[in-house]
Design an enzyme around this catalytic site. Structure first.
Site, PDB file in Angstrom:
ATOM      1  N   ASN A   1      -3.631  10.199  12.267  1.00 13.39           N
ATOM      2  CA  ASN A   1      -2.951  11.244  13.020  1.00 13.39           C
ATOM      3  C   ASN A   1      -2.103  12.168  12.178  1.00 13.39           C
ATOM      4  OD1 ASN A   1      -4.079  10.246  15.263  1.00 13.39           O
ATOM      5  ND2 ASN A   1      -2.338   8.929  15.800  1.00 13.39           N
TER       6      ASN A   1
ATOM      7  N   GLU B   1       9.471  -4.426 -14.266  1.00 18.59           N
ATOM      8  CA  GLU B   1       9.201  -3.856 -12.937  1.00 18.59           C
ATOM      9  C   GLU B   1      10.548  -3.376 -12.415  1.00 18.59           C
ATOM     10  OE1 GLU B   1       6.452  -3.125 -10.777  1.00 18.59           O
ATOM     11  OE2 GLU B   1       8.241  -2.154  -9.952  1.00 18.59           O
TER      12      GLU B   1
ATOM     13  N   HIS C   1       3.592   2.073 -15.382  1.00 23.46           N
ATOM     14  CA  HIS C   1       2.729   2.076 -14.191  1.00 23.46           C
ATOM     15  C   HIS C   1       3.437   2.797 -13.039  1.00 23.46           C
ATOM     16  CE1 HIS C   1      -0.568  -1.069 -14.977  1.00 23.46           C
ATOM     17  NE2 HIS C   1      -0.143  -0.584 -16.132  1.00 23.46           N
TER      18      HIS C   1
ATOM     19  N   GLU D   1      -6.549  -3.466 -10.656  1.00 24.63           N
ATOM     20  CA  GLU D   1      -5.869  -4.327  -9.674  1.00 24.63           C
ATOM     21  C   GLU D   1      -6.476  -4.159  -8.276  1.00 24.63           C
ATOM     22  OE1 GLU D   1      -1.757  -3.221  -9.934  1.00 24.63           O
ATOM     23  OE2 GLU D   1      -2.034  -1.294  -8.961  1.00 24.63           O
TER      24      GLU D   1
HETATM   25  C1  NOJ Z   1       1.824  -2.817  -9.920  1.00 21.96           C
HETATM   26  C2  NOJ Z   1       1.217  -2.721 -11.271  1.00 21.96           C
HETATM   27  O1  NOJ Z   1       0.172  -1.785 -11.315  1.00 21.96           O
HETATM   28  C3  NOJ Z   1       0.745  -4.089 -11.680  1.00 21.96           C
HETATM   29  O2  NOJ Z   1       0.049  -4.018 -12.896  1.00 21.96           O
HETATM   30  C4  NOJ Z   1       1.926  -4.998 -11.752  1.00 21.96           C
HETATM   31  O3  NOJ Z   1       1.475  -6.281 -12.066  1.00 21.96           O
HETATM   32  C5  NOJ Z   1       2.681  -5.029 -10.434  1.00 21.96           C
HETATM   33  N1  NOJ Z   1       2.955  -3.719  -9.991  1.00 21.96           N
HETATM   34  C6  NOJ Z   1       3.986  -5.793 -10.547  1.00 21.96           C
HETATM   35  O4  NOJ Z   1       4.855  -5.104 -11.388  1.00 21.96           O
HETATM   36 CA    CA Z   2      -0.202   0.111  -9.694  1.00 24.12          CA
END
Ligand code: NOJ
Ligand code: CA
Length: 731
Positions: free
Chosen positions: A224, A445, A513, A538
């Site tokens: 939508n 991360e 990333h 992934e």
């Molecule tokens: C997304 C990333 O693309 C992946 O490689 C990573 O393992 C996870 N986030 C966790 O940080």
């Molecule tokens: Ca990713």
């Protein structure tokens, strides 16, 4: 390096030739520029209303019709400075704005020609030619007396241009409501595109005509919300297109610094694409102070798909290397405690209990929930395997506290980037890795809590220095904190570069990333050795990726810089291993081909030691293949169909060749003319005759034959398949 003035040769006016560099009004309206080999021509014109337009032809064929240039800026035409008094900064829609895209006059022009050859620290080739003719147009807007320069660089493989806002005029601080650059495609090109999301590039590509994108978007993309989404964001760059006349045209940007990332709105009727910048939390686009400039807008033009892959225009428009001592920057082939978590067999977090505040869990009193992958024994297992097979490094994710409540909890203080979980002995594991001749790769991360990351960056990089890590994989999953900012807005663009330049001070290489897609900045900051910024392997574990994806990425995402695609998955059936229903849509030979077709100085062997151990003869190619190149030859390619590339390794001079196909089987005769004199053993890793990415992905053959540069090699790729070849000189 050669830079020379070519005023009269390059600048052909409608009636007059000008070689002015002074800012005095001239009466002409059309200016032309040729590429060094004369095949590309561009024209700059001012129309009756003082609107600046540019157009482009290739061998006389129109590529871009006259497209508008300029901006809408915040404020009023009279105000000298922007009024920031209102504490609740109004949304861009309701603020007074004015158009800085009309009423211009040309006050002068400069032209020059430039020719240099430079050597990247790492790359697809060891030397790159940067050869262009340049036209700089000086404009003034009559009513406001505000100045705008537009710098055009025309190469044999395309056009780059950027806006420059000189200091000294009326314009000092200003805010961009929108950039109004048009790319007026001369016909209804076929485009390979992903939707213009401000926070993700992790999409599969759609392919259709420009005129069909809107309908396609409505049908497939967003339910939508799709109409709003489409009209507010369009499609992303690098946008690869192909015209009926056979030209391959790619629109992207180069040197994205201190400015938001550009998307493209699509007018399907006129085939015109218009810039649409990523907004900030207030809805504004860019905060500027003169003197300043935008990134380069790039329009690459190629006569074949392989020519497009060979284009270095985006790198050439970036500044030379800004890091004096680059001796610590090096290509990396790595394995990682990673895939088992992505595919659901292990976890990043140590417990299942959310921590009220970081460190509030008493880990010494709690047992890991049994699947915490970054534990000492598991990490040692990866180190042992990687060291035995000659890898440079092992990535370990989930080593630090905080994963109990990371992405999408909107938690500010989520990680500190320095405190390991109790079962990860940072000291002992680094010492163990170093004793075996490799390093660990750090993982940060951020959970997109970016101010928190910046608060900890110095300590985090210092910790890396203390333990001997020289590379970090960073990540930006989830909504950005500060809330309302987008992954591709100016604020985040500045953050990514800050993280890279701070890393350089610590001699740390960065692989980010979910960061904004690359625009060739790795030329200036070669410690930026990788980015994800697209749908990577992934997604094979998140439901699968169509085989054609990796035949498109070299034309799109890789146009701006290398991708940490993380290839090398040998076990496609994730159910047997960890209960996940996803299936990896690729044959083993396809996964090998990616090490050549998906250029990166950072290459991962993404599967686990257990899975590789079952296919050691195929794994040999991953061990052998180089990650840094002296020369690359783009042999056969068609976006969405297939890509075949041969490359010569830097240092050893060994050649490798790789190919991948979409869901269709294909056969090719590959002429080996790239080989030097002599005879070579070609070791061919190919799909077996009955291989298929869905039903029989592990069927491959390895054969050897003696070849020379006069020969051709016949290869067949299965549906979703590929091949890889290493060449060894015969003694
Ligand atoms: C997304 C990333 O693309 C992946 O490689 C990573 O393992 C996870 N986030 C966790 O940080
Ligand atoms: Ca990713």
């Amino acid at each position: 390096m050669k830079k020379s003035c070519l005023a009269s040769a390059l600048l052909l006016l409608a009636g007059l030739v000008s070689c002015n560099s002074a800012r005095e009004a001239v009466t002409v309206e059309t200016y032309s520029l040729s590429s060094p080999d004369g095949t590309l021509q561009m024209e700059f014109t001012l129309d009756d209303e003082g609107v600046a337009r540019y157009s482009l032809t290739a061998d006389g064929t129109p590529i871009l019709n006259p497209g508008r240039l300029g901006f809408e800026l915040r404020g009023t035409v009279k105000a000298r400075e922007i009024d920031f008094d209102d504490p609740a900064l109004p949304k861009s829609d309701s603020s007074p704005c004015y158009f800085f895209d009309r009423d211009f006059v040309v006050t002068g022009t400069d032209t020059c020609s430039f020719d240099e050859t430079w050597s990247p620290v790492w790359g697809e080739e060891s030397s790159i030619r940067n050869h262009y003719n340049e036209l700089l147009v000086h404009l003034v807007q009559k009513e406001t007396s505000r100045l705008l320069d537009i710098r055009f660089r025309l190469f044999d493989d395309g056009l780059g241009f950027r806006y420059e806002f000189p200091q000294g005029g009326d314009l000092v601080y200003f805010v961009i409501k929108e950039e109004l650059t048009e790319f007026a495609m001369a016909s209804d090109y076929t485009a390979w595109w992903i939707p213009g999301d401000f926070d993700s590039q992790e999409y599969e590509y759609e392919v259709c005509r420009l005129s069909e994108i809107e309908a396609n978007f409505m049908n497939n993309m967003r339910g939508n919300d799709s109409q709003t989404f489409f009209s507010k964001s369009g499609v992303q760059t690098s946008l690869q297109m192909k015209g009926d006349e056979g030209y391959y045209v790619n629109i992207h940007e180069a040197a994205l610094v201190d400015y938001p990332c550009m998307h493209l709105l699509v007018d399907g009727k006129t085939h015109t694409l218009r810039s649409f910048l990523t907004p900030d939390a207030q809805g504004w686009k860019g905060y500027m102070q003169t003197p300043c400039n935008t990134p380069w807008r790039t329009v690459q033009v190629a006569r074949s798909a392989t020519q497009q892959l060979a284009s270095r225009l985006v790198l050439n428009l970036n500044e030379p290397c800004a890091i004096e001592d680059v001796s610590w920057i090096h290509p990396v082939k790595y394995m990682g405690v990673w895939w088992e978590m992505i595919a659901g067999a292990g976890s990043w977090s140590y417990t299942d209990v959310p921590s009220v505040k970081l460190g509030s869990i008493d880990y010494s009193q709690s047992e890991p929930h049994g699947r915490h992958s970054a534990n000492n024994d598991n990490v040692r297992k990866y180190i042992d395997f990687a060291a035995e097979h000659g890898f440079d490094a092992v990535l370990v994710e989930g080593w630090n506290i905080g994963w109990e409540d990371w992405a999408n909890c909107s938690k500010d203080y989520v990680f500190d980037f320095v405190t390991p979980y109790p079962d990860f002995d940072i000291d002992a594991l680094n010492a163990y890795a170093h004793s075996k001749g490799l390093r660990l790769v750090m993982h940060h991360e951020t959970s997109s809590s970016v101010r928190n990351y910046e608060r900890h960056l110095e300590k985090a990089y210092s910790l890396m220095n203390e333990y001997g890590y020289d590379a970090v994989k960073s990540g930006y999953v989830g909504d950005i904190l500060p809330r309302g900012e987008h992954h591709y807005g100016q604020w985040m663009v500045n953050h990514y570069l800050y993280a890279v330049t701070e890393a350089a001070r610590h001699h740390v290489m960065v692989n980010a990333h979910e960061a904004v897609r690359p625009t060739g900045l790795c030329r200036t900051y070669p410690n930026l050795i990788g980015n994800e910024s697209a749908m990577g392997t992934e997604y094979q574990a998140f439901g699968g990726i169509q085989p054609k994806h990796t035949t498109i990425l070299p034309f799109t995402r890789l146009n701006g810089g290398p991708m940490d695609y993380t290839p090398g998955i040998f076990e496609q059936n994730l159910k047997e291993w960890c209960g996940n229903d996803s299936h990896v849509n690729a044959t083993i030979a396809n996964q090998l081909g990616l090490y050549v077709t998906m250029y990166s100085p950072l290459q991962m062997a993404a599967d686990t030691p257990e899975h590789y151990s079952r296919f050691m003869d195929a794994f040999q190619f991953i061990k052998d293949v180089a990650v840094d190149w002296e020369e690359s030859r783009y042999l056969c390619a068609e976006p969405g169909d297939y890509v075949i590339i041969a490359r010569k390794a830097k240092g050893t001079g060994e050649w490798f060749c790789g190919g991948v196909t979409d869901e269709n089987a294909r056969e090719f005769d590959i002429p080996l003319g790239f080989l030097p004199e002599g005879t070579f053993t070609a070791k061919v890793y190919a799909d077996a005759p009955d291989a298929h990415y869905l039903t029989n992905p592990q069927a491959y053959s390895i054969t050897e034959q003696t070849v020379s540069s006069a020969d051709s090699l016949h290869v067949r790729m299965a549906p979703g398949g590929g091949f890889a070849i290493s060449f060894e000189a015969c003694k």
